[in-house]
Design an enzyme around this catalytic site. Structure first.
Site, PDB file in Angstrom:
ATOM      1  CG  HIS A 103     -12.628   5.344 -19.097  1.00 41.24           C
ATOM      2  ND1 HIS A 103     -12.785   4.043 -18.682  1.00 41.24           N
ATOM      3  CD2 HIS A 103     -12.248   5.285 -20.402  1.00 41.24           C
ATOM      4  CE1 HIS A 103     -12.502   3.224 -19.680  1.00 41.24           C
ATOM      5  NE2 HIS A 103     -12.174   3.956 -20.734  1.00 41.24           N
ATOM      6  CD  GLU A 107     -13.800   4.582 -15.177  1.00 46.94           C
ATOM      7  OE1 GLU A 107     -13.142   3.775 -15.878  1.00 46.94           O
ATOM      8  OE2 GLU A 107     -14.830   5.171 -15.590  1.00 46.94           O
ATOM      9  N   GLY A 110       0.796  -1.223   0.000  1.00 46.01           N
ATOM     10  CA  GLY A 110       0.000   0.000   0.000  1.00 46.01           C
ATOM     11  C   GLY A 110       0.824   1.267   0.000  1.00 46.01           C
ATOM     12  CB  CYS A 132     -15.088   2.731 -22.422  1.00 41.87           C
ATOM     13  SG  CYS A 132     -13.840   2.829 -23.729  1.00 41.87           S
ATOM     14  CG  LEU A 133     -16.432  -3.129 -24.651  1.00 43.29           C
ATOM     15  CD1 LEU A 133     -16.527  -2.997 -26.164  1.00 43.29           C
ATOM     16  CD2 LEU A 133     -15.448  -4.238 -24.264  1.00 43.29           C
TER      17      LEU A 133
END
Length: 542
Positions: free
Chosen positions: A507, A509, A16, A381-382
């Site tokens: 995208h 996100e 991390g 997207c896709l």
């Protein structure tokens, strides 16, 4: 003078470092400092754009079109630091730059070597982020101390204090303190060995962040401090977080890591304002609603492949005071078992981006299920392209409609290669990448969610909606809710008579934060909450 913090990792990978670096950046920003962040990756690929998600996880795209490591997603979600292609370098980029300089004759006939030429290049990339409007640069070194691939980067950061001054540099080492169940105790020896390797290289850590599943007692911390040559207060416990990664900054702050940094650099700063972060955790711990979202993709078993999507769904939940339970479903399983069996009972559906033919028909079937059952849906997207294929086949009656990416000779190529991609053979960095402007249709769900009709979103694709089929699909009921400013590229499609059916070529996100959920994810969760509430009412009154 800009100060530098270097974050390294030891013992094992996946501890991390990215989250720790992002959390430190967030805490320093909360105390009023101006921070830049950077990731140096030891792999030889020029960037992760051509790497399999199984190998590397998602490719995180920045506004400037650079394809970067997923840790830069943590940087953007946790901080307000401006990220550009200068914030992520790989061994491949470093060597390519040095070789190009050699070919141009810039080394004046000298023998080009790892030291000093490669290390000088690395140092320059770090020092380039220092500026009059930056207080601290945080540079994360990928990989693990002891890896042969990381040695040039470690040697470079060893040298930087010679130029910038040791008093202006700080080394933070993230390490593992494992618990051996058979022995019933924590073991500090791996940390001692990891720090020993660093010290052999010439780097003395200033702070040790110790990942552990059990708390460190005073004797453990004293042993680590003694054998690793750091003050006791600089041995920081970082216990595993089962609840949320957004606990990490507050955990580090409770161990006063921000105070250690400020004291090291002699910086006076006000107390951290963490009210927004406490509110995030309060909402996560005390949700008013709960929904279940199906994530149907090609890499369902590999969470890091959709890292930003999982986080954006959580952000939508935070904004809507909702606990979001996400179930990943392999699209090939839908092909075998059917959408009815695997998707019944969910409150929403997300179909993310991807490449390759595997599982495509499962994604199209899942979207058709969401369309017919009025299940809230977000395609990315896709996922947007599959929504167009479903609409063409089942609303417009275009049998065998497909994308030329998967069926070159389809009679109805509703998705096709972009004109600008014709003739492009190189795979790396050649897609339509980065921030692009879109204009939204008045009255569309997307415009209502954004609260504006002009947006900028990040892209990563080669194929697009085929403009030849636009009128036919619109007449069949597929609304064009967003286009490029000149109207030539379709960016968003919707179904008008559906509670939430929105599919986008970009995208979203990548621009979502826990403190500012992306409107499309927030909208999806709001629709899912309404569906769940309606289902609960129907069940209770049946």
């Amino acid at each position: 003078m800009t100060r530098h913090i270097f974050v390294t990792g030891g013992v094992v990978s996946s501890l991390g470092k990215g989250l720790t670096s992002a959390s430190i950046g967030m805490l320093l920003e909360a105390r009023g400092l101006r921070v830049r962040m950077q990731k140096l990756d030891p792999y030889i690929n020029v960037d992760p754009g051509t790497m399999s998600p199984y190998q590397h996880g998602e490719v995180y795209v920045l506004d400037d079109g650079s394809e970067t490591d997923l840790d830069l997603g943590h940087y953007e979600r946790f901080t307000s630091t401006p990220l550009t292609r200068e914030c992520n370098y790989t061994t491949g980029q470093i060597y390519l730059s040095v070789i190009n300089k050699e070919r141009r004759g810039e080394f004046l006939g000298k023998t080009v070597q790892v030291i000093p030429h490669i290390t000088n290049e690395i140092k320059q990339k770090v020092l380039d982020l220092a500026s009059s409007d930056t207080d601290i640069v945080i540079t994360e070194i990928g990989g693990t101390v002891g890896d042969i691939e990381s040695l040039p980067f470690l040697e470079a950061i060893r040298q930087i204090p010679l130029a910038a001054g040791r008093e202006n540099c700080m080394f933070i080492h993230l390490t593992l303190v494992p618990y051996l169940k058979a022995a019933g105790e924590l073991k500090t020896k791996p940390t001692q060995h990891s720090v020993g390797i660093l010290r052999q290289i010439g780097i003395q850590p200033d702070v040790l962040v110790c990942r552990t599943e059990r708390g460190l007692d005073v004797s453990d911390r004293e042993k680590i401090a003694l054998f690793c040559n750091v003050p006791l207060e600089a041995v920081i416990e970082e216990r595993d977080k089962d609840f949320s990664i957004y606990e990490v900054p507050l955990s580090l702050q409770s161990n006063r890591i921000d105070d250690l940094v400020l004291r090291r650099f002699g910086i006076q700063a006000p107390p951290a304002d963490l009210d927004a972060w406490h509110d995030i955790l309060h909402r996560l711990r005390n949700p008013e609603h709960e929904v279940s979202i199906a994530l149907v993709g090609k890499y369902a078993e590999h969470r890091d492949a959709y890292k930003s999507i999982y986080e954006a769904l959580d952000h939508g939940g935070i904004a809507r005071h909702t606990q979001v339970r996400v179930q990943a479903i392999n699209s090939e399983d839908i092909e075998r078992e059917g959408a009815e069996r695997l998707l019944a009972g969910f409150d929403g559906l997300v179909v993310p981006g991807g490449f390759g033919e595997r599982g495509i028909e499962g994604k199209v079937e899942a979207i058709g299920f969401a369309r017919a059952r009025k299940l809230p849906f977000l395609g990315i997207c896709l996922g947007m392209q599959c929504a167009v294929i479903d609409a063409a086949r089942n609303l417009a009656g275009l049998a065998d409609a497909h994308s030329t990416e998967f069926a070159r000779n389809t009679p109805h190529p509703v998705i096709c290669l972009m004109d600008e991609q014709q003739g492009v053979e190189a795979k790396g960095g050649t897609m339509r990448l980065g921030a692009q402007t879109a204009v939204l249709a008045e009255g569309s769900k997307a415009a209502a969610a954004y609260g504006t009709t002009r947006i900028s979103e990040r892209h990563r694709h080669r194929y697009e909606f085929n403009e030849r089929y636009r009128r036919q699909l619109e007449e069949a009921g597929l609304a064009i809710a967003g286009t490029s400013p000149d109207g030539s590229l379709v960016e968003i499609v919707e179904l008008v008579d559906h509670p939430w059916f929105v599919a986008v070529q970009f995208h979203p996100e990548f621009k979502s934060k826990p403190t500012a959920a992306h409107p499309l994810f927030s909208g999806l969760i709001a629709a899912a909450v309404e569906r769940h509430a309606g289902s609960a009412w129907a069940t209770g009154n049946s």
